[in-house]
Write an enzyme that holds these catalytic residues in place. Structure first.
Site, short mmCIF file in Angstrom:
data_model
loop_
_atom_site.label_atom_id
_atom_site.label_comp_id
_atom_site.label_asym_id
_atom_site.label_seq_id
_atom_site.Cartn_x
_atom_site.Cartn_y
_atom_site.Cartn_z
N HIS A 174 0.84 -1.20 0.00
CA HIS A 174 0.00 0.00 0.00
C HIS A 174 0.87 1.25 0.00
O HIS A 174 1.95 1.25 0.59
CB HIS A 174 -0.90 0.03 1.23
CG HIS A 174 -1.74 -1.19 1.40
ND1 HIS A 174 -2.68 -1.57 0.48
CD2 HIS A 174 -1.75 -2.13 2.37
CE1 HIS A 174 -3.25 -2.69 0.90
NE2 HIS A 174 -2.70 -3.06 2.04
N GLU A 201 -1.95 -0.59 8.06
CA GLU A 201 -2.88 -1.58 8.59
C GLU A 201 -2.16 -2.46 9.60
O GLU A 201 -0.93 -2.48 9.66
CB GLU A 201 -3.45 -2.45 7.46
CG GLU A 201 -2.43 -3.36 6.79
CD GLU A 201 -2.99 -4.04 5.53
OE1 GLU A 201 -3.75 -3.40 4.79
OE2 GLU A 201 -2.65 -5.21 5.29
N HIS A 208 3.33 -7.51 1.58
CA HIS A 208 2.64 -8.40 2.51
C HIS A 208 1.60 -9.26 1.80
O HIS A 208 1.12 -8.91 0.72
CB HIS A 208 1.97 -7.61 3.64
CG HIS A 208 0.90 -6.66 3.18
ND1 HIS A 208 1.19 -5.43 2.65
CD2 HIS A 208 -0.45 -6.76 3.15
CE1 HIS A 208 0.06 -4.82 2.33
NE2 HIS A 208 -0.95 -5.60 2.62
N ARG A 210 -1.02 -4.58 -6.43
CA ARG A 210 -0.74 -6.02 -6.48
C ARG A 210 0.61 -6.22 -7.17
O ARG A 210 0.79 -5.85 -8.32
CB ARG A 210 -1.86 -6.71 -7.25
CG ARG A 210 -1.87 -8.20 -7.10
CD ARG A 210 -3.04 -8.84 -7.86
NE ARG A 210 -4.31 -8.63 -7.22
CZ ARG A 210 -5.39 -8.16 -7.83
NH1 ARG A 210 -5.37 -7.86 -9.10
NH2 ARG A 210 -6.51 -7.99 -7.17
ZN ZN Z 1 -2.95 -4.88 2.91
#
Ligand code: ZN
Length: 321
Positions: A106, A124, A181, A201
């Site tokens: 991200h 996150e 991740h 991605r």
């Molecule tokens: Zn994520």
């Protein structure tokens, strides 16, 4: 019991999301109502255009009937402690991965604002509700320099690049923007994150969905991946030995504070000046006389006063910064 002038606890109706990698445990373990068999995410506390929880009126008054969390955020800011952000700042999800998720990264706020029409970036963190024995998650990578990272990506040296870290039930992992991740098959995770849906991605194991490869975002990923990655041993924290009947802080960062609360018998949660999100992951009990059980998500309004929780429960809570 609450006095009548006090704002009630805000119970939420979650939004369920079907995903190609989703499973059936959100229905089977948490009891969320759905006929679909590939529900990957339950957005428990969400005020995002892609998913907006509504206030559950079965438990409460007409004051909130038919309101979504994003509408309530605008209509009654005092409930939340008068934050100066236009949007509810956090998003709380439960994720059920039946198969491996793609490997992703991200952006931070600055990159997202510039490249994604003013969106927020995404920080996150994950609390492992359940996972297989010997489970690993993808957290970080093994490239030492930006050049090495680019070379490994261009040449498809994924096994060399991707760093796997062992995890077990109850572990907690903070994922900063720029961290490569991926959640792996069999993991059931509570995610607390910034209110953003921007994901790049990097690699999808060459899998096809409906006969097609899913889109990759190599350029954006290379732009935002932090090199070198944070050390593996600083990435995972165990939480099973924390004391009961108190708010144990797992992380405090720029955007959120996350706490684990294991209630056994009775406990009092002190007043918070800001709103307090709670998600019940195990057990059942009462909160100020109202019954709560595994799978419930609710918000305790700002300045609500002391909260009394009784029963046998595991709760993950959060406040926004
Ligand atoms: Zn994520």
């Amino acid at each position: 019991m609450n006095d009548v002038t006090k704002s009630p606890i805000l119970f939420l109706k979650p939004v369920l999301k079907q995903m190609v990698w989703g499973g059936s445990r959100l229905h089977e373990v948490f009891g969320y109502e759905t006929d679909a068999d590939n529900v990957g995410e339950c957005w428990g506390i969400a005020a995002h255009p892609n998913g907006d929880s509504s206030i559950n009126c079965e438990k409460f008054h007409e004051r909130f009937s038919n309101l979504t969390l994003s509408a309530l955020w605008k209509k009654e800011p005092k409930l939340f402690g008068d934050y100066d952000t236009a949007q509810f700042p956090l998003l709380i999800k439960i994720i059920d991965a039946k198969s491996d998720l793609s490997i992703q990264v991200h952006p931070d706020d600055a990159y997202a604002a510039r490249e994604e029409n003013g969106s927020l970036g995404k920080m996150e963190c994950w609390y492992i509700i359940d996972c297989p024995e010997d489970a690993v998650l993808v957290v970080g990578h093994n490239a030492k320099t930006k050049e090495e990272l680019e070379e490994m990506v261009q040449e498809g040296k994924w096994d060399e690049l991707i760093r796997k870290v062992p995890i077990k039930k109850g572990d907690f992992i903070q994922i900063d923007p720029g961290t490569v991740h991926a959640i792996t098959a069999g993991c059931l995770i509570l995610e607390t994150q910034q209110n953003s849906d921007i994901t790049y991605r990097l690699y999808d194991y060459g899998r096809k969905v409906d006969g097609k490869l899913r889109e990759l975002h190599i350029k954006q990923s290379l732009d935002v991946i932090q090199v070198p990655a944070k050390s593996a041993k600083d990435s995972v924290m165990g939480t099973l030995d924390l004391p009961k009947n108190q708010m144990n802080q797992l992380i405090s960062c720029q955007y959120y504070n996350v706490y684990k609360l294991v209630v056994s018998g009775r406990c009092l949660v002190p007043n918070h000046e800001s709103f307090l999100n709670m998600s019940v992951l195990e057990g059942n009990g009462l909160i100020d006389g109202v019954s709560i059980r595994k799978g419930d998500h609710f918000i305790i309004p700002a300045n609500y006063g002391e909260v009394r929780i009784e029963g046998e429960l595991v709760i993950i809570a959060s406040t926004a910064n």
